[in-house]
Design an enzyme around this catalytic site. Structure first.
Site, PDB file in Angstrom:
ATOM      1  N   LYS A 362      -7.325  28.647   4.381  1.00  0.00           N
ATOM      2  CA  LYS A 362      -7.757  27.574   5.277  1.00  0.00           C
ATOM      3  C   LYS A 362      -9.279  27.404   5.150  1.00  0.00           C
ATOM      4  O   LYS A 362     -10.039  28.316   5.476  1.00  0.00           O
ATOM      5  CB  LYS A 362      -7.402  27.914   6.720  1.00  0.00           C
ATOM      6  CG  LYS A 362      -5.900  27.979   6.987  1.00  0.00           C
ATOM      7  CD  LYS A 362      -5.624  28.348   8.435  1.00  0.00           C
ATOM      8  CE  LYS A 362      -4.132  28.512   8.693  1.00  0.00           C
ATOM      9  NZ  LYS A 362      -3.393  27.240   8.628  1.00  0.00           N
ATOM     10  N   ARG A 439       7.378  29.058   8.261  1.00  0.00           N
ATOM     11  CA  ARG A 439       8.789  28.725   7.993  1.00  0.00           C
ATOM     12  C   ARG A 439       9.463  29.801   7.145  1.00  0.00           C
ATOM     13  O   ARG A 439      10.676  29.992   7.235  1.00  0.00           O
ATOM     14  CB  ARG A 439       8.876  27.351   7.337  1.00  0.00           C
ATOM     15  CG  ARG A 439       8.253  27.254   5.968  1.00  0.00           C
ATOM     16  CD  ARG A 439       7.974  25.826   5.548  1.00  0.00           C
ATOM     17  NE  ARG A 439       6.903  25.225   6.327  1.00  0.00           N
ATOM     18  CZ  ARG A 439       6.491  23.956   6.187  1.00  0.00           C
ATOM     19  NH1 ARG A 439       7.069  23.173   5.298  1.00  0.00           N
ATOM     20  NH2 ARG A 439       5.512  23.482   6.929  1.00  0.00           N
TER      21      ARG A 439
END
Length: 581
Positions: A362, A439
């Site tokens: 990030k 996920r």
């Protein structure tokens, strides 16, 4: 006493057992055993060689990174009571009156038309009407004014605006929060709350209104000061709710509000805790404490990396591989103290205690890496619900609380873009973005939940920035192929006051998730990112199980106050209760 000592030792070992290589022989495991003597934990510790001991010293240093430990601050204890007495006779620090804009209407002589305001104003010689005009107080939502006037049993009178009308839990919870803010400012220890107009409320509405006011007051008075060097202790000790009835049903409703509010505070504290304090091991220890506290209805099973490997959780373990802090797979199970079980449910929460993004790190403006401690907000909702249900003890329902907890970090042992991982249902996933890791952990958690024989699953995750773009910071996205399950959860949210919006499950978008070398990739294009994420999760849910995915990336965090919200907990509790007998 023995159980407490053993559980404490188990938690201590759990918090300090960090293995970078995750040895094949499990260094620590513990499970809950049911027996007539109460809750017990059994655990085994492998012998430590000198090399292992040196590594343990290193991991203990990591566990206290920054030398930060949360202070043990006692939560505010507020006594709530429902009373039917004349407002003018109530004695205490502040009499808070919730008023709508209609309640503030005055006649041609500038006198209140509302009966309660008219009575108070008469006893105060018209000063209440005069002061409200001078303060330009009209009853709009967010307005409040507090006056110190002689002539009543209370030292102060507060008028708190409810807007044009007030009928929702959100409005009355807001009233409670405003009462808390007023009490803080005045350093009041006793407050009474009354609605200027409550005649039109049904008996059920009165119960829900009293509950919402109590919940708002508790959450409004609470501040998370565990990581501050100095903090002020709130003075508020008692709140009387006037004019909404009395009796056993109302007392139960106020107790319910107290239980759920304490669970929301617990959830907030989990999310607020920094990643150098709340590691996967620490999160597992907190879950175990809940099971220990409510051992009559809750059991705990914490799986180590080796146990997860035996269950073929390659997707989850792939995410965890880069971190020096090992994964801990959390499974709590609620079973009612008596009676038959009519429904089996599972709540699954994303539990990334920190998300660096992995090799797709990030970076840049808006990446929010500085608040990636919040990436376990789904697990906080699930464990908060477990705590509340442990106190409420509903009958007729079995609930599994499941969290695949780990960190998404960067190292030579970490998952790389292009790697293929295999989930526990045998499906293969090409990792085209290591920052779509949540996920991957949920995939194995959902398979595990289905294997518990449940009929319905709700998963909660801070899954996509796309959902925040679509719905903003205060609304969670709901994805489900089941209209019946959607109806149940939205009915629960009407009681909790939390905001949800159902999103489409557009099956044609699955084309974006196809891989040339595996069954699927883990992320599609930027367009429809929240939808493709939900479609990915669907691949790991048994078709016979009703399933819902809730993306709470927005409402889990209050950006203005820079604190967690505890979002999802009250809705989950309401939903479970609707499924109980």
């Amino acid at each position: 006493m023995v159980a407490t000592i053993v559980a404490s030792l188990a938690s201590s070992l759990l918090a300090s057992s960090v293995s970078h290589s995750y040895p094949s022989t499990s260094s620590l495991f513990f499970t809950k055993l049911r027996s007539s003597s109460g809750l017990r934990f059994s655990f085994a510790v492998a012998p430590l060689c000198s090399r292992r001991a040196k590594f343990m010293e290193h991991t203990l240093a990591r566990a206290t990174l920054g030398l930060t430990q949360p202070a043990n601050i006692e939560h505010p204890k507020i006594s709530f009571a429902a009373k039917e007495i004349d407002v003018a006779e109530w004695k205490g620090d502040i009499l808070a009156v919730g008023v709508t804009e209609k309640d503030m209407t005055k006649d041609e002589n500038s006198k209140f038309q509302n009966s309660i305001l008219k009575k108070l104003d008469g006893l105060l010689g018209g000063l209440l009407a005069e002061a409200s005009s001078e303060e330009d107080f009209t009853g709009k939502a967010g307005q409040s004014t507090v006056l110190r006037l002689p002539g009543l049993g209370s030292k102060r009178v507060g008028l708190i605006g409810l807007g044009q009308s007030a009928s929702s839990p959100v409005a009355f919870r807001g009233l409670g929060e405003a009462v808390a803010a007023t009490a803080k400012t005045a350093q009041a220890s006793s407050v009474a709350v009354v609605l200027a107009s409550s005649e039109s409320l049904s008996n059920e509405s009165k119960l829900n209104t009293a509950s919402a006011i109590a919940s708002g007051t508790v959450l409004g008075i609470y501040e998370d000061n565990r990581y501050k060097s100095e903090s002020k202790k709130p003075q508020l000790k008692s709140v009387d709710i006037l004019g909404l009835g009395t009796g056993l049903e109302l007392e139960k409703k106020l107790k319910y509000a107290e239980d759920v509010s304490s669970a929301i505070i617990f959830g907030r504290e989990l999310v607020n805790s920094p990643a150098n304090v709340l590691t996967p091991a620490a999160l597992a220890a907190e879950a175990s404490k809940i099971a220990l506290l409510y051992s009559d209805v809750l059991s705990a099973n914490i799986l180590t990396a080796e146990q997860c490997k035996q269950l073929k959780m390659g997707s989850y373990l792939g995410v965890a591989a880069a971190s020096a802090n090992p994964p801990h797979f959390i499974h709590l199970c609620y079973k009612p103290p008596s009676g038959p079980i009519k429904a089996k449910l599972a709540l699954v929460g994303k539990g990334l205690t920190f998300d660096s993004g992995g090799y797709n790190i990030k970076t840049g403006p808006g990446c929010s890496v500085e608040i990636m401690k919040t990436d376990m907000g789904g697990s906080a909702a699930v464990l908060g619900a477990a705590k509340a249900l442990g106190q409420i003890k509903p009958t007729g329902v079995e609930v599994h609380f499941i969290v695949a907890s780990c960190e998404n970090m960067i190292s030579g042992t970490g998952m790389r873009p292009g790697d293929i991982v295999t989930a526990s249902n045998g499906k293969t996933i090409e990792v085209n973005n290591t920052d779509a890791e949540g996920r991957l952990t949920l995939a194995d958690a959902l398979v595990y939940a289905c294997n518990q024989g449940v009929e319905k699953i709700v998963d909660l995750a801070t899954l996509t920035g796309a959902c925040i773009v679509a719905l903003g910071p205060s609304i969670a996205g709901v994805f489900t192929p089941s209209d019946d399950l959607a109806k149940e959860v939205f009915e629960a949210s009407e009681v909790s006051g939390e905001k949800f919006w159902r999103m489409p499950m557009e099956e044609s978008y699955w084309e974006l998730m196809k891989s040339g070398v595996a069954d699927m990739v883990n992320t599609g294009s930027r367009q429809g990112g929240a939808i493709t994420a939900a479609l990915f999760l669907k691949q790991f849910v048994d078709e016979k199980v009703q399933w819902m995915h809730i993306d709470l990336a927005g409402p889990v965090w209050n950006e203005k106050k820079r604190v967690a919200t505890g979002f999802g907990i009250s809705t989950l509790v309401e939903w479970v209760l609707k499924n109980s007998s």
